[in-house]
Enzyme design. Structure first.
Site, mmCIF file in Angstrom:
data_model
loop_
_atom_site.group_PDB
_atom_site.id
_atom_site.type_symbol
_atom_site.label_atom_id
_atom_site.label_comp_id
_atom_site.label_asym_id
_atom_site.label_seq_id
_atom_site.Cartn_x
_atom_site.Cartn_y
_atom_site.Cartn_z
ATOM 1 N N LYS A 60 1.035 -1.043 -0.249
ATOM 2 C CA LYS A 60 0.307 0.038 -0.147
ATOM 3 C C LYS A 60 1.000 1.182 -0.019
ATOM 4 O O LYS A 60 0.686 2.129 -0.554
ATOM 5 C CB LYS A 60 -1.004 0.148 1.178
ATOM 6 N N GLN A 104 -5.134 -1.548 9.665
ATOM 7 C CA GLN A 104 -4.785 -2.171 8.840
ATOM 8 C C GLN A 104 -5.317 -3.333 10.222
ATOM 9 O O GLN A 104 -4.707 -3.683 11.179
ATOM 10 C CB GLN A 104 -2.802 -2.912 8.609
ATOM 11 N N ASP A 127 -10.911 3.398 3.914
ATOM 12 C CA ASP A 127 -11.644 1.487 3.785
ATOM 13 C C ASP A 127 -13.889 1.410 3.497
ATOM 14 O O ASP A 127 -13.664 0.170 3.196
ATOM 15 C CB ASP A 127 -11.895 0.587 5.421
HETATM 16 N N1 GUE Z 1 -8.199 -2.257 7.205
HETATM 17 C C1 GUE Z 1 -7.928 -2.953 5.651
HETATM 18 N N2 GUE Z 1 -7.926 -2.555 5.146
HETATM 19 C C2 GUE Z 1 -7.925 -4.058 4.369
HETATM 20 O O1 GUE Z 1 -8.397 -3.141 2.562
HETATM 21 C C3 GUE Z 1 -7.296 -5.181 4.437
HETATM 22 C C4 GUE Z 1 -7.046 -5.585 5.558
HETATM 23 N N3 GUE Z 1 -7.033 -4.312 6.654
HETATM 24 N N4 GUE Z 1 -6.963 -6.800 6.314
HETATM 25 C C5 GUE Z 1 -6.141 -7.389 5.363
HETATM 26 C C6 GUE Z 1 -6.884 -7.186 4.562
HETATM 27 C C7 GUE Z 1 -6.098 -8.054 3.042
HETATM 28 N N5 GUE Z 1 -6.034 -7.232 1.669
HETATM 29 C C8 GUE Z 1 -5.503 -7.806 0.967
HETATM 30 C C9 GUE Z 1 -5.548 -6.289 -0.767
HETATM 31 C C10 GUE Z 1 -4.169 -6.791 -1.576
HETATM 32 C C11 GUE Z 1 -4.370 -7.899 -1.970
HETATM 33 C C12 GUE Z 1 -3.894 -8.056 -3.496
HETATM 34 O O2 GUE Z 1 -3.314 -7.123 -3.964
HETATM 35 N N6 GUE Z 1 -3.369 -9.487 -3.575
HETATM 36 C C13 GUE Z 1 -2.781 -10.149 -4.952
HETATM 37 C C14 GUE Z 1 -1.103 -10.362 -3.876
HETATM 38 C C15 GUE Z 1 -1.252 -11.958 -3.107
HETATM 39 C C16 GUE Z 1 -0.393 -12.627 -2.618
HETATM 40 O O3 GUE Z 1 0.262 -13.056 -3.848
HETATM 41 O O4 GUE Z 1 -0.009 -12.020 -1.814
HETATM 42 C C17 GUE Z 1 -3.362 -10.628 -5.528
HETATM 43 O O5 GUE Z 1 -4.778 -11.341 -5.067
HETATM 44 O O6 GUE Z 1 -3.065 -10.889 -7.236
HETATM 45 C C18 GUE Z 1 -4.607 -9.368 -1.584
HETATM 46 C C19 GUE Z 1 -5.994 -9.108 0.489
HETATM 47 C C20 GUE Z 1 -6.969 -6.171 2.180
HETATM 48 N N7 GUE Z 1 -7.353 -6.097 3.190
#
Ligand code: GUE
Length: 297
Positions: A60, A104, A127
């Site tokens: 991020k 987070q 969020d």
């Molecule tokens: N306050 C808060 N807001 C969030 O938005 C939040 C959070 N907490 N806690 C955790 C989760 C999880 N999350 C992700 C974001 C991007 C990918 C992402 O970009 N994934 C890639 C790569 C996956 C990898 O290889 O690790 C994909 O799916 O292609 C995944 C998961 C946002 N979260």
């Protein structure tokens, strides 16, 4: 010729779409800088040292900077108290350089995540988790919309066009961060919306009537090929870490190889995930505009 695999054109490239969105955000940031002399700022708060969370927060931060915005990273010790965390939120709430605040999740268990979220200034709640934004979304007022559902809607409109009216959308999962806001968004688009969850008695049958299927459960391979109507658009929100041939991999909630008759489907990784972060930056831009009352597009 049999359809023995998913044709390339049916795989939704979320990574590419997210990169394009990020480019547009960066362009807007540059123009707003010209107009206002300031750039949007995003504060990300990480409590403790959960390795997966640290990776997400790092990603991020990099993308925020790449978009030309200010990124303020607050890394707090795992034993941070509720009062200390709330005091930080209070400061960020009134800091004029901070337009978006993200705490987070998950937080360490001794902290009350809900109290923290409800303590965020709703105008800075990028969020979209604050009750005020949830209420605004469900009553069709301008809201900050949760990033994952917002990204899903963008991918849907890219495939199906702007008009989703009358389509049957089935959402599996009823979480506050994905399932419920996704259902609200689809309802605002005049879809007929069905929300299925772990107690639903006929989930496969419901899915077979879905033109749009959004799966946000967290169970690898839950949705089988025969749950999917031919031509349906399938968005797989699941992010499940599994061992395959001794290697750690990430898979979604849909048995991807069985979905060859889908009209379109998001892969995992490279589908919905990258859209979540891109939409976080889009939301930060939206929050900045509303706080500055800038109405240039
Ligand atoms: N306050 C808060 N807001 C969030 O938005 C939040 C959070 N907490 N806690 C955790 C989760 C999880 N999350 C992700 C974001 C991007 C990918 C992402 O970009 N994934 C890639 C790569 C996956 C990898 O290889 O690790 C994909 O799916 O292609 C995944 C998961 C946002 N979260």
């Amino acid at each position: 010729m049999g359809m023995d695999r998913i044709t390339d054109g049916a795989i939704i490239d979320g990574k590419k779409f997210a990169a394009g969105l990020l480019e547009n955000v960066a362009k807007d940031v540059a123009r707003l800088k010209e107009a206002t002399g300031t750039v949007p700022g995003l504060a990300v708060v990480l409590v403790g040292a959960d390795p997966a969370s640290a990776v997400y927060v790092g990603s991020k931060h990099r993308q925020t900077v790449a978009a030309g915005m200010n990124s303020f990273k607050h890394e707090l010790a795992a034993d941070t108290t509720q009062d200390e965390l709330m005091a930080l939120i209070d400061r960020l709430n009134v800091d004029p350089a901070v337009h978006g605040i993200l705490v987070q999740l998950p937080l360490p268990v001794h902290l009350d995540a809900n109290a923290v979220i409800q303590g965020i200034n709703p105008d800075k709640d990028v969020d979209g988790f604050h009750i005020s934004n949830a209420g605004r979304l469900s009553t069709s007022q301008p809201a900050l919309v949760p990033c994952t559902p917002l990204g899903c809607l963008m991918l849907l409109k890219d495939r199906l066009g702007e008009n989703l009216s009358g389509l049957h959308a089935v959402v599996i999962g009823k979480s506050n961060i994905v399932g419920k806001p996704m259902a609200q968004l689809l309802l605002s688009e005049n879809c007929t919306v069905t929300v299925a969850h772990s107690r639903t008695r006929n989930t496969p049958e419901l899915c077979r009537t879905a033109d749009i299927l959004v799966v946000a459960v967290g169970r690898p391979g839950l949705v089988r090929g025969d749950w999917i109507k031919p031509g349906a658009v399938v968005l797989d929100v699941g992010i499940n870490r599994v061992e395959i041939d001794g290697k750690s991999r990430i898979v979604g909630d849909v048995a991807f190889e069985e979905a060859r008759h889908a009209g379109a489907i998001t892969p995992v990784p490279g589908g919905v995930g990258p859209m979540t972060i891109a939409c976080l930056l889009a939301n930060t831009l939206t929050a900045f505009r509303r706080q500055h009352s800038v109405h240039i597009d």
